[in-house]
Each structure stands twice: as structure tokens, then as C-alpha cells.
Design a protein around this motif. Structure first.
Motif, PDB file in Angstrom:
ATOM      1  N   MET A  18       0.527   1.618 -11.464  1.00  0.00           N
ATOM      2  CA  MET A  18       1.353   1.250 -12.613  1.00  0.00           C
ATOM      3  C   MET A  18       2.696   0.657 -12.194  1.00  0.00           C
ATOM      4  O   MET A  18       3.460   0.186 -13.031  1.00  0.00           O
ATOM      5  N   THR A  19       2.998   0.677 -10.894  1.00  0.00           N
ATOM      6  CA  THR A  19       4.266   0.130 -10.423  1.00  0.00           C
ATOM      7  C   THR A  19       4.163  -1.382 -10.244  1.00  0.00           C
ATOM      8  O   THR A  19       3.065  -1.945 -10.184  1.00  0.00           O
ATOM      9  N   SER A  20       5.312  -2.020 -10.121  1.00  0.00           N
ATOM     10  CA  SER A  20       5.336  -3.483 -10.001  1.00  0.00           C
ATOM     11  C   SER A  20       5.238  -3.959  -8.564  1.00  0.00           C
ATOM     12  O   SER A  20       4.955  -5.133  -8.319  1.00  0.00           O
ATOM     13  N   HIS A  21       5.476  -3.067  -7.604  1.00  0.00           N
ATOM     14  CA  HIS A  21       5.490  -3.468  -6.199  1.00  0.00           C
ATOM     15  C   HIS A  21       4.777  -2.415  -5.343  1.00  0.00           C
ATOM     16  O   HIS A  21       5.067  -1.228  -5.454  1.00  0.00           O
ATOM     17  N   ILE A  22       3.852  -2.885  -4.503  1.00  0.00           N
ATOM     18  CA  ILE A  22       3.092  -2.016  -3.605  1.00  0.00           C
ATOM     19  C   ILE A  22       3.137  -2.626  -2.207  1.00  0.00           C
ATOM     20  O   ILE A  22       3.235  -3.841  -2.040  1.00  0.00           O
ATOM     21  N   GLN A  23       3.076  -1.768  -1.198  1.00  0.00           N
ATOM     22  CA  GLN A  23       2.957  -2.207   0.193  1.00  0.00           C
ATOM     23  C   GLN A  23       1.703  -1.574   0.803  1.00  0.00           C
ATOM     24  O   GLN A  23       1.322  -0.465   0.429  1.00  0.00           O
ATOM     25  N   ALA A  24       1.068  -2.293   1.733  1.00  0.00           N
ATOM     26  CA  ALA A  24      -0.208  -1.809   2.288  1.00  0.00           C
ATOM     27  C   ALA A  24      -0.300  -2.107   3.777  1.00  0.00           C
ATOM     28  O   ALA A  24       0.287  -3.061   4.285  1.00  0.00           O
ATOM     29  N   ASP A  25      -1.071  -1.267   4.460  1.00  0.00           N
ATOM     30  CA  ASP A  25      -1.329  -1.447   5.888  1.00  0.00           C
ATOM     31  C   ASP A  25      -2.584  -0.643   6.231  1.00  0.00           C
ATOM     32  O   ASP A  25      -3.129   0.070   5.376  1.00  0.00           O
ATOM     33  N   PRO A  64      10.381  -6.360  -0.518  1.00  0.00           N
ATOM     34  CA  PRO A  64      11.068  -6.100   0.757  1.00  0.00           C
ATOM     35  C   PRO A  64      10.851  -7.243   1.738  1.00  0.00           C
ATOM     36  O   PRO A  64       9.881  -8.001   1.636  1.00  0.00           O
ATOM     37  N   ILE A  65      11.732  -7.358   2.711  1.00  0.00           N
ATOM     38  CA  ILE A  65      11.625  -8.419   3.698  1.00  0.00           C
ATOM     39  C   ILE A  65      10.493  -8.157   4.689  1.00  0.00           C
ATOM     40  O   ILE A  65       9.980  -9.071   5.316  1.00  0.00           O
ATOM     41  N   GLY A 120     -18.068   7.900  17.950  1.00  0.00           N
ATOM     42  CA  GLY A 120     -16.886   7.217  18.459  1.00  0.00           C
ATOM     43  C   GLY A 120     -16.650   5.844  17.882  1.00  0.00           C
ATOM     44  O   GLY A 120     -15.706   5.163  18.284  1.00  0.00           O
ATOM     45  N   THR A 121     -17.500   5.418  16.936  1.00  0.00           N
ATOM     46  CA  THR A 121     -17.290   4.108  16.312  1.00  0.00           C
ATOM     47  C   THR A 121     -15.984   4.113  15.525  1.00  0.00           C
ATOM     48  O   THR A 121     -15.667   5.066  14.831  1.00  0.00           O
ATOM     49  N   GLU A 122     -15.240   3.020  15.635  1.00  0.00           N
ATOM     50  CA  GLU A 122     -13.945   2.949  14.949  1.00  0.00           C
ATOM     51  C   GLU A 122     -14.113   2.817  13.442  1.00  0.00           C
ATOM     52  O   GLU A 122     -14.916   2.026  12.959  1.00  0.00           O
ATOM     53  N   SER A 123     -13.357   3.610  12.726  1.00  0.00           N
ATOM     54  CA  SER A 123     -13.231   3.474  11.282  1.00  0.00           C
ATOM     55  C   SER A 123     -11.764   3.166  10.987  1.00  0.00           C
ATOM     56  O   SER A 123     -10.965   2.979  11.906  1.00  0.00           O
ATOM     57  N   TRP A 124     -11.413   3.158   9.703  1.00  0.00           N
ATOM     58  CA  TRP A 124     -10.064   2.730   9.332  1.00  0.00           C
ATOM     59  C   TRP A 124      -9.459   3.638   8.279  1.00  0.00           C
ATOM     60  O   TRP A 124     -10.153   4.110   7.383  1.00  0.00           O
ATOM     61  N   MET A 125      -8.171   3.868   8.425  1.00  0.00           N
ATOM     62  CA  MET A 125      -7.397   4.573   7.420  1.00  0.00           C
ATOM     63  C   MET A 125      -6.450   3.552   6.790  1.00  0.00           C
ATOM     64  O   MET A 125      -5.579   2.996   7.461  1.00  0.00           O
ATOM     65  N   TRP A 126      -6.669   3.273   5.507  1.00  0.00           N
ATOM     66  CA  TRP A 126      -5.831   2.336   4.771  1.00  0.00           C
ATOM     67  C   TRP A 126      -4.699   3.108   4.117  1.00  0.00           C
ATOM     68  O   TRP A 126      -4.882   4.242   3.671  1.00  0.00           O
ATOM     69  N   VAL A 127      -3.523   2.502   4.073  1.00  0.00           N
ATOM     70  CA  VAL A 127      -2.351   3.157   3.496  1.00  0.00           C
ATOM     71  C   VAL A 127      -1.715   2.243   2.457  1.00  0.00           C
ATOM     72  O   VAL A 127      -1.507   1.047   2.702  1.00  0.00           O
ATOM     73  N   TYR A 128      -1.446   2.817   1.294  1.00  0.00           N
ATOM     74  CA  TYR A 128      -0.779   2.097   0.203  1.00  0.00           C
ATOM     75  C   TYR A 128       0.422   2.926  -0.241  1.00  0.00           C
ATOM     76  O   TYR A 128       0.326   4.147  -0.346  1.00  0.00           O
ATOM     77  N   ARG A 129       1.509   2.265  -0.510  1.00  0.00           N
ATOM     78  CA  ARG A 129       2.699   2.978  -0.968  1.00  0.00           C
ATOM     79  C   ARG A 129       3.459   2.119  -1.985  1.00  0.00           C
ATOM     80  O   ARG A 129       3.296   0.904  -2.036  1.00  0.00           O
ATOM     81  N   THR A 130       4.280   2.792  -2.784  1.00  0.00           N
ATOM     82  CA  THR A 130       5.136   2.067  -3.705  1.00  0.00           C
ATOM     83  C   THR A 130       6.128   1.238  -2.910  1.00  0.00           C
ATOM     84  O   THR A 130       6.463   1.566  -1.766  1.00  0.00           O
ATOM     85  N   GLY A 131       6.594   0.138  -3.507  1.00  0.00           N
ATOM     86  CA  GLY A 131       7.533  -0.730  -2.820  1.00  0.00           C
ATOM     87  C   GLY A 131       8.745   0.029  -2.319  1.00  0.00           C
ATOM     88  O   GLY A 131       9.276   0.904  -3.005  1.00  0.00           O
ATOM     89  N   GLU A 132       9.195  -0.316  -1.132  1.00  0.00           N
ATOM     90  CA  GLU A 132      10.306   0.391  -0.495  1.00  0.00           C
ATOM     91  C   GLU A 132      11.565   0.354  -1.351  1.00  0.00           C
ATOM     92  O   GLU A 132      12.349   1.302  -1.357  1.00  0.00           O
ATOM     93  N   LEU A 133      11.762  -0.731  -2.081  1.00  0.00           N
ATOM     94  CA  LEU A 133      12.979  -0.889  -2.877  1.00  0.00           C
ATOM     95  C   LEU A 133      12.864  -0.271  -4.259  1.00  0.00           C
ATOM     96  O   LEU A 133      13.812  -0.311  -5.041  1.00  0.00           O
ATOM     97  N   LEU A 134      11.692   0.286  -4.586  1.00  0.00           N
ATOM     98  CA  LEU A 134      11.531   1.057  -5.820  1.00  0.00           C
ATOM     99  C   LEU A 134      11.924   2.495  -5.505  1.00  0.00           C
ATOM    100  O   LEU A 134      11.192   3.214  -4.830  1.00  0.00           O
ATOM    101  N   ILE A 135      13.054   2.922  -5.980  1.00  0.00           N
ATOM    102  CA  ILE A 135      13.603   4.216  -5.575  1.00  0.00           C
ATOM    103  C   ILE A 135      12.910   5.376  -6.288  1.00  0.00           C
ATOM    104  O   ILE A 135      12.670   6.429  -5.712  1.00  0.00           O
ATOM    105  N   LYS A 136      12.563   5.196  -7.555  1.00  0.00           N
ATOM    106  CA  LYS A 136      12.038   6.304  -8.348  1.00  0.00           C
ATOM    107  C   LYS A 136      10.549   6.528  -8.084  1.00  0.00           C
ATOM    108  O   LYS A 136       9.778   5.597  -7.916  1.00  0.00           O
TER     109      LYS A 136
END
Length: 532
Positions: free
Chosen positions: A250-257, A442-443, A272-288
Motif C-alpha cells: 500500500m506504500t508508494s515506494h518499495i526497494q528490493a534486492d 532514494p539515490i 547444495g543447489t543455490e536458492s534465493w532469498m528475496w528482500v522487499y522493504r518500504t522506501g528508505e525515505l518513507l519514515i512512517k
């Protein structure tokens, strides 16, 4: 020792015509230049590999103009140690003083900690002056404080439930008893929360926790603890995870890696096959209401972010990975200047400082560094103010940077590290310009990388997940603890609160209670909140 007679050089040249000699020289010159380029590329790779293995892991790089871009130190103990530093006072250890306080304020800051008063007195029979043998009377008291650590200890709760029967109709009634966390288990919210906190906050693997428990004469196997992690994540914490995801989208800005994770036992895949952990977070400049979510997936395929972000409309900041560029047009993808900066930084790693200053890579770093200096000044500004200042200050620098990139890259060897850096800059131009269009973009994507770091440190300790269920449970728990930390909550206390409250409502059909358990809820107990 006899030497072979040398052939007459003139005879050799006479075999070729003038045009053939010219063509031969041109060919040999081209081969020599190609060989030199390959050797230089190999030397660059060797220097970079040596720096990664033996050099500092920091991204701190001091530019000739005096601007310093600060990165993250992984050799923190060696870098920050200072033998001349004085020992901190008791009050400084317990509570960091950030502003000038009125008299008596420091003492009130310690009110949440139990204080044991230890009096040091001279026995009455010894209250005689050694000089004149007069009676000693109390004059003043001297008070000082030290901080004592009490190791973890275990207590057994024995629940005695009274059962009653009616004398007339023989109806049986039992006294109310609290809902157990896991049926038939000795696990309690505080115990499970402490194990989660040790593993997912402090990166202490379950096998080490098992050994530590044994030192306290408690035998809880790592397999049992793993079962508790999975069951509590699936049955309880997943409810919070889903609500956090709803809030994120519901936020306007998201960051992912994304980052690698190894799973040992997975159907249809080699151990031992590689899998992936995806990460999503609210935009750094969204304080609340910051949210950080992990998601385990078997692959790095582009449909994973598509599925996770299904229905999302807004801005997404990522690195240059192509999977993010194929998202629906409703998602405005912006790039990461930190990734571009690293490309140029790799070009000079391993070089002496004297050689760094005159390189093309150094010039690129200086230009990018100016953008970060502006962002540092704008950090406390509102989104509108930041957008306005970026258009005035940052845009001319970006325009000038790309004009310089296209002009300079034409003379750079095609396979060198600097050529690859220029190619990355040109390929990412559309996305690297995006931060100029919105004051909340964010930059760079460093905030997401910081969110990944606890997982990466933990991965370095426990190396792998045993099963996909374990990886999925880890994703849920990491999401809870990292979001808690981002909202200034203490992970252990917050986890204990969640595992105490959710079972009370587990049998109900309504999930309205979840809103009261979210990290930013006003109903979160004060003991879960970190002192600011």
C-alpha cells in the motif's frame, strides 16, 4: 658450445614486398596491442581478487577534493579499537545521552532497571579513631554505580489446574488455563523467542544454542528447536507477515534486492543447489511504518518479483538486475547509484593512492561523490524540498556526468573493468535518472542491502538451511525481527509478545486482533519499545 649461425636479416626482408611488410607490421602491432590489453585485464582481475581477499571490505573512499563517501566496515573490531579511549561511565553504558538534560534526568532514565543497594559500613565495634581512639560518627556517604550482568537462567512453570464436579448432577468444570503455545510441548513464548532472537538477530546457530543449553543442564536438541521455529512461524507469525505484506504493497515506494541461500534437502534438486532469498522493504525515505520482508524462492527467475508485487502501483528501487526491468508498467523502476560507484571503485582497488588519483575511475568517483554529498545535505528535507533541490543541484551534475561518460568511454579498451563500468552506466542511464523525478525515490538501494546484512552474517555462521520449510520459516522470522528493529522495537520482547498474544485468538475466525500486534500499534507494550 657452438651457436647456430644467424640468418641474414636482409635476406628475410627480401622475401616480402613492401606492401606485405606493412601489412605484417600492422598485423603484429594489432596482436601486440590485443595481448597487452589481455594482460592488463588479467592484472586488473588479479589486483581486484587480491584486494577482495586481503584488502579492506569497506566502501570508504577518500577523494582528492576532500569529499569522503562512507561505506560499511566489516573489520569493525580492528578498525574501531582505540586503546586510549577511556572506559565509559555507568550512565553512558545504560543510556546514551543525546541532548542536554536537566538535573536529575539521568537518574530517571535508569528507573526501568532494578537496582540492588549494597551498603558498605564499618562494624560498630570498630568505630574508633586510630589516632585518638575517639568515637567515629557518620559524616557523608559516597555512592557509585557499576553494571552487573546476570546470565540467562531457567525456571519451570508447573501449572496445577483445579477440576470441580457438581455434587448433584456430577457436571465436571475445570478452572481456566492459558492457551499453550504448542500442544504437548514444553515450549513457552519466552523460550521460543529467546531461540529466535539468538539465531535470527545474533546469528547464533541452533547447534551452538544446544551446546549452551547443555551447560545449564537443559537438553533441547537442535532438531526440536528447528521444529519450534517452523511451527511457530507457520502457525502464528505468518499471520503478522501477511498483514505486513499488505501494508508494504500500500506504500508508494518499495526497494528490493536478493541474495543466495543454500538448501540441503529439496525434492528434485541436488544437495547444495543455490536458492534465493528475496528482500522487499518500504522506501528508505518513507519514515512512517517501515516494513522489511524476506521471501524464499528456489530460483532468481523474473516471475518471482512479478508475483510478489502483483497489483502494486508505485516506485521500486533496485540494482541493475534485469528481472526488475520486466515488471508491469504500473511499477516505476529506479536504479542504484551505489552499484555504479562500486563498478568504478573496483577499477582502482589494489592500486596505490598515487596511481588512483590520475585514473578515469577516480574522476567518475569524484562526480558521483558530489551527488552523495548533496543527498547528505538534503537528508532532513521534506520530499518536495528534496525534489526541488535535486532539480537545481543534482540534475546538472548527472547531465554533466553522462556527457563525460559518452565522451570518455570511446577511448577505453573494450574488455577492461573501466569499460564494463562505462557500459553499466550507459545501460542503466534511464533508471539512474529516476531519483531526480521524485523526492521520495532514494539515490541508491543501500537500505535494502543493510536489511539483508543480518541474514548474510547468519548465513556465514550456519551456511545453509536444511529444508525448504526451514528456509520459508527463516524468511518469516527474519521479516518479523528486521521490521521490529526498523520500528525501534526490541526483537526478543516483541517476539515474546506476539507468541503470547496470537495463541489466545488462534481458534477465532476474526483476525482484527492482528492490527493491535503490528510493530507501530499503540497497543504494543512499553517493554517492547527501544529507548530512543
Amino acid at each position: 658450445m657452438k651457436t647456430k649461425p644467424t640468418k641474414n636479416i636482409n635476406e628475410e626482408f627480401n622475401k616480402y614486398s613492401k606492401d606485405e611488410l606493412v601489412r605484417l607490421c600492422i598485423t603484429l602491432k594489432g596482436q601486440l596491442e590485443e595481448t597487452n590489453d589481455r594482460m592488463e585485464n588479467m592484472l586488473e582481475q588479479i589486483r581486484l581478487a587480491q584486494h577482495k581477499r586481503f584488502g579492506s571490505s569497506s566502501e570508504k573512499y577518500k577523494l582528492s577534493e576532500g569529499y569522503e563517501q562512507i561505506g560499511i566496515y566489516f573489520n569493525e573490531a580492528e578498525h574501531t579499537a582505540n586503546e586510549e579511549l577511556e572506559e565509559p561511565e555507568y550512565e553512558e553504558v545504560v543510556k546514551k545521552v543525546r541532548r542536554k538534560k536537566s538535573k536529575g534526568k539521568r537518574e530517571s532514565d535508569l528507573s526501568n532497571f532494578p537496582v540492588v543497594v549494597i551498603n558498605h559500613k564499618i562494624p560498630e565495634e570498630e568505630l574508633k579513631c586510630k589516632e585518638c581512639e575517639g568515637v567515629l560518627s557518620e559524616m557523608v556517604t559516597e555512592t557509585y554505580k557499576v553494571l552487573k550482568f546476570i546470565p540467562a537462567h531457567f525456571e519451570v512453570e508447573e501449572h496445577v489446574v483445579q477440576v470441580y464436579s457438581c455434587d448433584d448432577c456430577e457436571t465436571v468444570v475445570r478452572a481456566d488455563r492459558p492457551q499453550t503455545l504448542l500442544r504437548g510441548s514444553i515450549a513457552t513464548p519466552s523460550l521460543v523467542a529467546s531461540i529466535m532472537n539468538a539465531k535470527y538477530v545474533n546469528a547464533l546457530p541452533l547447534n551452538r544454542q544446544e551446546e549452551e543449553f547443555k551447560r545449564y543442564n537443559v537438553n533441547i536438541s537442535r532438531q526440536t528447536m528447528a521444529n519450534w521455529m517452523i511451527r511457530c512461524a507457520e502457525e502464528y507469525l505468518y499471520l503478522i507477515y501477511c498483514r505486513l505484506k499488505k501494508s508494504l504493497l500500500m506504500t508508494s515506494h518499495i526497494q528490493a534486492d536478493e541474495t543466495r541461500v543454500t538448501v540441503l534437502k529439496e525434492d528434485g534438486r541436488k544437495p547444495g543447489t543455490e536458492s534465493w532469498m528475496w528482500v522487499y522493504r518500504t522506501g528508505e525515505l518513507l519514515i512512517k511504518k517501515p516494513v522489511i520482508l524476506f521471501e524464499y524462492q528456489k530460483t532468481r527467475a523474473m516471475y518471482h518479483p512479478k508475483e510478489f508485487l502483483s497489483g502494486y502501483i508505485g516506485n521500486l528501487t533496485t540494482d541493475g538486475y534485469s528481472a526488475y526491468k520486466d515488471l508491469p508498467y504500473e511499477i516505476n523502476v529506479s536504479g542504484c547509484w551505489a552499484h555504479l560507484r562500486r563498478k568504478f571503485l573496483d577499477c582502482i582497488k589494489g592500486l596505490s593512492k598515487s596511481l588512483q588519483k590520475g585514473t578515469v575511475a577516480n574522476e567518475a568517483l569524484k562526480r558521483i561523490g558530489l551527488l552523495y554529498k548533496i543527498e547528505e545535505v538534503l537528508s532532513e528535507k521534506t520530499a518536495d524540498e528534496r525534489l526541488k533541490e535535486r532539480s537545481v543541484q543534482s540534475k546538472p551534475i548527472v547531465d554533466s556526468f553522462y556527457e563525460w561518460v559518452y565522451k570518455t568511454s570511446a577511448a577505453v579498451p573494450g574488455n577492461s573493468l573501466i569499460a564494463k563500468a562505462f557500459t553499466y552506466a550507459k545501460n542503466q542511464k534511464e533508471y539512474l535518472y529516476k531519483f531526480l523525478s521524485d523526492g521520495l525515490i532514494p539515490i541508491d538501494n543501500n537500505a535494502t542491502e543493510r536489511a539483508i546484512r543480518p541474514f548474510a552474517i547468519g548465513r556465514g555462521n550456519w551456511l545453509f538451511c536444511a529444508t525448504p520449510k526451514g528456509a520459508e520459516a527463516s524468511a518469516i522470522i527474519y521479516s518479523i525481527v528486521e521490521t521490529a528493529k526498523a520500528n525501534n522495537l526490541k526483537p526478543y520482547d516483541y517476539l515474546t509478545h506476539l507468541l503470547s498474544e496470537i495463541p489466545k485468538h488462534y481458534t477465532g475466525t476474526s483476525q482484527d486482533f492482528i492490527d493491535k500486534l503490528l510493530p507501530w500499534s499503540d497497543d504494543i507494550p512499553s517493554n517492547c519499545k527501544k529507548s530512543l
